[in-house]
Design a protein around this motif. Sequence first.
Motif, PDB file in Angstrom:
ATOM      1  N   ARG A   1      50.491  61.635  50.506  1.00  0.00           N
ATOM      2  CA  ARG A   1      49.896  60.762  51.485  1.00  0.00           C
ATOM      3  C   ARG A   1      50.303  61.210  52.882  1.00  0.00           C
ATOM      4  O   ARG A   1      51.457  61.764  53.193  1.00  0.00           O
ATOM      5  CB  ARG A   1      50.198  59.479  51.280  1.00  0.00           C
TER       6      ARG A   1
ATOM      7  N   ASP B   1      58.010  55.414  52.183  1.00  0.00           N
ATOM      8  CA  ASP B   1      59.159  54.485  52.151  1.00  0.00           C
ATOM      9  C   ASP B   1      59.584  54.157  53.321  1.00  0.00           C
ATOM     10  O   ASP B   1      60.087  54.962  54.177  1.00  0.00           O
ATOM     11  CB  ASP B   1      60.316  55.037  51.063  1.00  0.00           C
TER      12      ASP B   1
ATOM     13  N   GLU C   1      74.129  34.055  51.561  1.00  0.00           N
ATOM     14  CA  GLU C   1      72.732  33.680  51.089  1.00  0.00           C
ATOM     15  C   GLU C   1      71.913  33.241  52.087  1.00  0.00           C
ATOM     16  O   GLU C   1      70.716  33.408  52.134  1.00  0.00           O
ATOM     17  CB  GLU C   1      72.944  32.639  49.923  1.00  0.00           C
TER      18      GLU C   1
ATOM     19  N   GLU D   1      70.443  36.140  53.907  1.00  0.00           N
ATOM     20  CA  GLU D   1      69.647  36.665  53.241  1.00  0.00           C
ATOM     21  C   GLU D   1      68.307  36.037  53.116  1.00  0.00           C
ATOM     22  O   GLU D   1      67.222  36.519  53.057  1.00  0.00           O
ATOM     23  CB  GLU D   1      70.016  37.038  51.557  1.00  0.00           C
ATOM     24  N   ALA D   2      68.411  34.663  53.110  1.00  0.00           N
ATOM     25  CA  ALA D   2      67.137  33.998  53.167  1.00  0.00           C
ATOM     26  C   ALA D   2      66.481  34.066  54.382  1.00  0.00           C
ATOM     27  O   ALA D   2      65.167  34.062  54.438  1.00  0.00           O
ATOM     28  CB  ALA D   2      67.411  32.376  53.006  1.00  0.00           C
TER      29      ALA D   2
ATOM     30  N   ALA E   1      64.711  37.383  54.190  1.00  0.00           N
ATOM     31  CA  ALA E   1      63.307  37.211  53.365  1.00  0.00           C
ATOM     32  C   ALA E   1      62.435  36.359  54.079  1.00  0.00           C
ATOM     33  O   ALA E   1      61.224  37.015  53.883  1.00  0.00           O
ATOM     34  CB  ALA E   1      63.642  36.568  52.333  1.00  0.00           C
ATOM     35  N   GLN E   2      62.877  35.498  54.673  1.00  0.00           N
ATOM     36  CA  GLN E   2      61.688  34.499  55.413  1.00  0.00           C
ATOM     37  C   GLN E   2      60.920  35.359  56.610  1.00  0.00           C
ATOM     38  O   GLN E   2      59.975  35.193  56.759  1.00  0.00           O
ATOM     39  CB  GLN E   2      62.062  33.280  55.678  1.00  0.00           C
TER      40      GLN E   2
ATOM     41  N   GLN F   1      60.484  38.297  56.888  1.00  0.00           N
ATOM     42  CA  GLN F   1      59.466  39.248  55.946  1.00  0.00           C
ATOM     43  C   GLN F   1      58.083  38.575  55.642  1.00  0.00           C
ATOM     44  O   GLN F   1      57.024  38.963  56.177  1.00  0.00           O
ATOM     45  CB  GLN F   1      59.982  40.157  54.977  1.00  0.00           C
ATOM     46  N   LYS F   2      58.395  37.490  55.231  1.00  0.00           N
ATOM     47  CA  LYS F   2      57.135  36.683  54.677  1.00  0.00           C
ATOM     48  C   LYS F   2      56.278  36.129  55.947  1.00  0.00           C
ATOM     49  O   LYS F   2      55.167  36.105  55.714  1.00  0.00           O
ATOM     50  CB  LYS F   2      57.823  35.550  54.036  1.00  0.00           C
TER      51      LYS F   2
ATOM     52  N   PHE G   1      55.266  43.628  59.230  1.00  0.00           N
ATOM     53  CA  PHE G   1      55.511  43.804  57.883  1.00  0.00           C
ATOM     54  C   PHE G   1      54.147  43.778  56.900  1.00  0.00           C
ATOM     55  O   PHE G   1      53.935  44.727  55.856  1.00  0.00           O
ATOM     56  CB  PHE G   1      56.826  42.903  57.393  1.00  0.00           C
TER      57      PHE G   1
ATOM     58  N   THR H   1      52.563  46.809  54.662  1.00  0.00           N
ATOM     59  CA  THR H   1      52.738  46.720  53.382  1.00  0.00           C
ATOM     60  C   THR H   1      51.240  46.627  52.520  1.00  0.00           C
ATOM     61  O   THR H   1      50.923  47.066  51.449  1.00  0.00           O
ATOM     62  CB  THR H   1      53.692  45.630  52.748  1.00  0.00           C
ATOM     63  N   ASN H   2      50.359  46.157  53.349  1.00  0.00           N
ATOM     64  CA  ASN H   2      49.042  45.725  52.926  1.00  0.00           C
ATOM     65  C   ASN H   2      47.879  46.384  53.437  1.00  0.00           C
ATOM     66  O   ASN H   2      48.035  46.859  55.039  1.00  0.00           O
ATOM     67  CB  ASN H   2      48.760  44.048  53.119  1.00  0.00           C
ATOM     68  N   PRO H   3      46.906  47.099  52.884  1.00  0.00           N
ATOM     69  CA  PRO H   3      45.742  47.599  53.229  1.00  0.00           C
ATOM     70  C   PRO H   3      44.912  46.916  54.334  1.00  0.00           C
ATOM     71  O   PRO H   3      44.886  45.545  54.445  1.00  0.00           O
ATOM     72  CB  PRO H   3      44.992  47.990  52.263  1.00  0.00           C
ATOM     73  N   THR H   4      44.570  47.477  55.468  1.00  0.00           N
ATOM     74  CA  THR H   4      43.638  46.910  56.527  1.00  0.00           C
ATOM     75  C   THR H   4      42.521  47.829  56.815  1.00  0.00           C
ATOM     76  O   THR H   4      42.349  49.173  56.637  1.00  0.00           O
ATOM     77  CB  THR H   4      44.416  47.123  57.992  1.00  0.00           C
ATOM     78  N   ASN H   5      41.503  47.025  56.818  1.00  0.00           N
ATOM     79  CA  ASN H   5      40.131  47.789  57.275  1.00  0.00           C
ATOM     80  C   ASN H   5      40.065  48.395  58.704  1.00  0.00           C
ATOM     81  O   ASN H   5      40.653  47.583  59.501  1.00  0.00           O
ATOM     82  CB  ASN H   5      38.883  47.235  57.219  1.00  0.00           C
TER      83      ASN H   5
ATOM     84  N   ASN I   1      60.335  41.909  48.563  1.00  0.00           N
ATOM     85  CA  ASN I   1      60.667  40.758  49.274  1.00  0.00           C
ATOM     86  C   ASN I   1      60.338  39.698  48.430  1.00  0.00           C
ATOM     87  O   ASN I   1      61.063  38.453  48.469  1.00  0.00           O
ATOM     88  CB  ASN I   1      59.931  40.462  50.721  1.00  0.00           C
TER      89      ASN I   1
ATOM     90  N   LEU J   1      66.432  33.876  45.455  1.00  0.00           N
ATOM     91  CA  LEU J   1      67.039  33.138  46.274  1.00  0.00           C
ATOM     92  C   LEU J   1      66.826  31.585  45.965  1.00  0.00           C
ATOM     93  O   LEU J   1      67.518  30.718  45.947  1.00  0.00           O
ATOM     94  CB  LEU J   1      66.784  33.266  47.723  1.00  0.00           C
TER      95      LEU J   1
END
Lengths: 182, 396
Positions: free
Chosen positions: A133, A138, A152, A155-156, A159-160, A162-163, A168, A172-176, B265, B272
């Motif tokens: 590609r 990665d 912890e 880490e949370a 993680a949040q 990224q959410k 991000f 990580t996700n396709p876009t038109n 994630n 978590l």
Amino acid sequence: MTTVDNGVNVEALLGAREVLKGAPEAAAFTWRASSKWAHGVQSQVKIQNYFGLGEEQSHKSESVFDADHPEIFAATDNAITPIEYLLVGLASCLTAGVASVAQNRGIQLRSVEANLEGAHDIRGILGADSDVRNGFNDIKVTFSIDADASKEEIEALVAQSQKRSAVFDALTNPTNVTVEVA
Amino acid sequence: MAASHFLSAASLDHVVLERGEVANSWRRERWESLRLLTPNWQSRLPGVSYDGPDPDGYMAAGEVAELIERFAKVARAPVRTSVNVTSVRRADGGYQVTTSDGDLASLAVVIASGACNRPTVPSLAGAVPGPVAQLTPFDYRDPSQLPDGGVLVVGASATGVQLAAEIQRSGRPVTLSVGEHVRLPRTYRGRDVLWWMDRAGVWDQRHDELDDLTRARKLPSPQLVGTPERLTLDLNALAGLGVELVGRLQMVRNGSALFSGGLRNVFSLADLKMNRLLEAFDEWAATTGAGAVTAAPERFAPTRVPPSPRWQIDLTSGEIRSIVWATGFRPDYGWLDVPVLDAKGQLRHEGGVVDSPGLYALGLPVLRRRRSTFICGIEDDAREVIGHLARTLGNG
Ligand SMILES: Cc1cc2nc3c(=O)[nH]c(=O)nc-3n(C[C@H](O)[C@H](O)[C@H](O)COP(=O)(O)OP(=O)(O)OC[C@H]3O[C@@H](n4cnc5c(N)ncnc54)[C@H](O)[C@@H]3O)c2cc1C
């Protein structure tokens, strides 16, 4: 309890969330950039205006970004490579997320540093192997965070962030994407 | 019928309308192998509870139907079966109910039509190439129904993990598309994890005490399965069976399924959250002394991230022969002609009291407390909601 201050106005953000829940039109933003070819594989991109909250908006000042390619690509290396701008966006977006989530959770940050590595097989863009590609294979982000919180909890936070991260998600996700000639 | 139980107790004249037969969803809308993920001792309805030899076991769908059948007899619920409600609308001071068997006028209506009337299938299903078979959990009975070859199971909550495991065991290689999920061990410190939920008070959390009720109501079902061996069916267990894990299905483009690159994630978030819950259990056990009757605290290995999760699969290559959409269920309010739905099609209600006088709801996720999502939550909910109804009619 000492008050936590990471410099993020969480009340304003939470207020905006409540208001925009019922006002999807106001939540529709358009970000804009304009570019101009300089010479060779170098170009300049300028950003100042965007649309949001139902009207035209403007940054306090115009930002100018140069992009070029390295000398080992037989280019002039007057600026960073376009794909490196993706790392700029990802790092700054996740870091903003960490700060906001920490503020909201009452966690005082002392320092937040991240190192990013994007693995890239350039045979794709060179057309040397059609199975490879063009983009990153990665991306690895390593955060070092000093804060009044347990491992912890940190880490949370990460993680949040990224959410809730725009970049991000965009990576990580396709876009038109539509590219046209005016 | 739980509503009926309390309406009878309050001597309120009523009728229960059912388009099919008693326990219809448990007879017609479940796959062959399905067992409850809640243990038998939790399968209690007002005045009826499990009295068999295995309180820690899990009922098969047929046994649930029998339990509900038994409940109908004990409650002497005035059920009229094969009566489909086609419309409910406001009519002077009450409601006009139109059914396949004539009209009724009533002062109050309790909506107990279920939270899972239809499988939710994302619109991108429309872009899946024709030769790939597509099934919802309502179509699915057992693996033999699927073509030989690869199966993409989309969704890794209770339905998705259970179907992924049995399809993989049938010899069809399964790829499981994983979005946000709720990871739980089947047992913790020697007890069913739902024993902990029940006893430690997690399921008693009330709708008006939760930080984010909308989120709690949308929470996916936990990755649990009810088996005699009380096996944990988390993603590590599935990977151990040979199931390939990929990210959330985001798009089907030019015949290729594209998955999110954010798989790591969603694993972290679920790990978590599980650990925070287990810590809360440990704290509860330490403060109440329940630790004495349970085994020592334990922690589970983090979800293993595959070395290089695939983010695209060509659906025209023949690798994937069928897709199972385990992407959740939603209620169907097509018959409800009262403006009480929000923009997303969900019923607007405050703990089961719908925003229209005399209109009530039961059997929705986190209706009044976390327990409401499950069979064992109906008794308290029905008592309180019918209590409100009785007081309102009494004052009227
Ligand atoms: C796959 C699956 C697994 C589950 N596993 C568990 C579990 O392990 N443990 C647990 O506690 N809960 C479980 N649940 C949740 C479970 O469905 C509920 O706890 C319980 O069955 C809900 O009962 P209910 O009467 O509210 O809804 P339903 O069982 O859906 O009953 C609603 C009834 O209303 C009828 N109806 C609907 N519309 C109309 C109309 N217009 N006119 C007339 N009649 C109508 C339907 O035919 C149906 O019989 C599961 C749900 C699903 C989908």
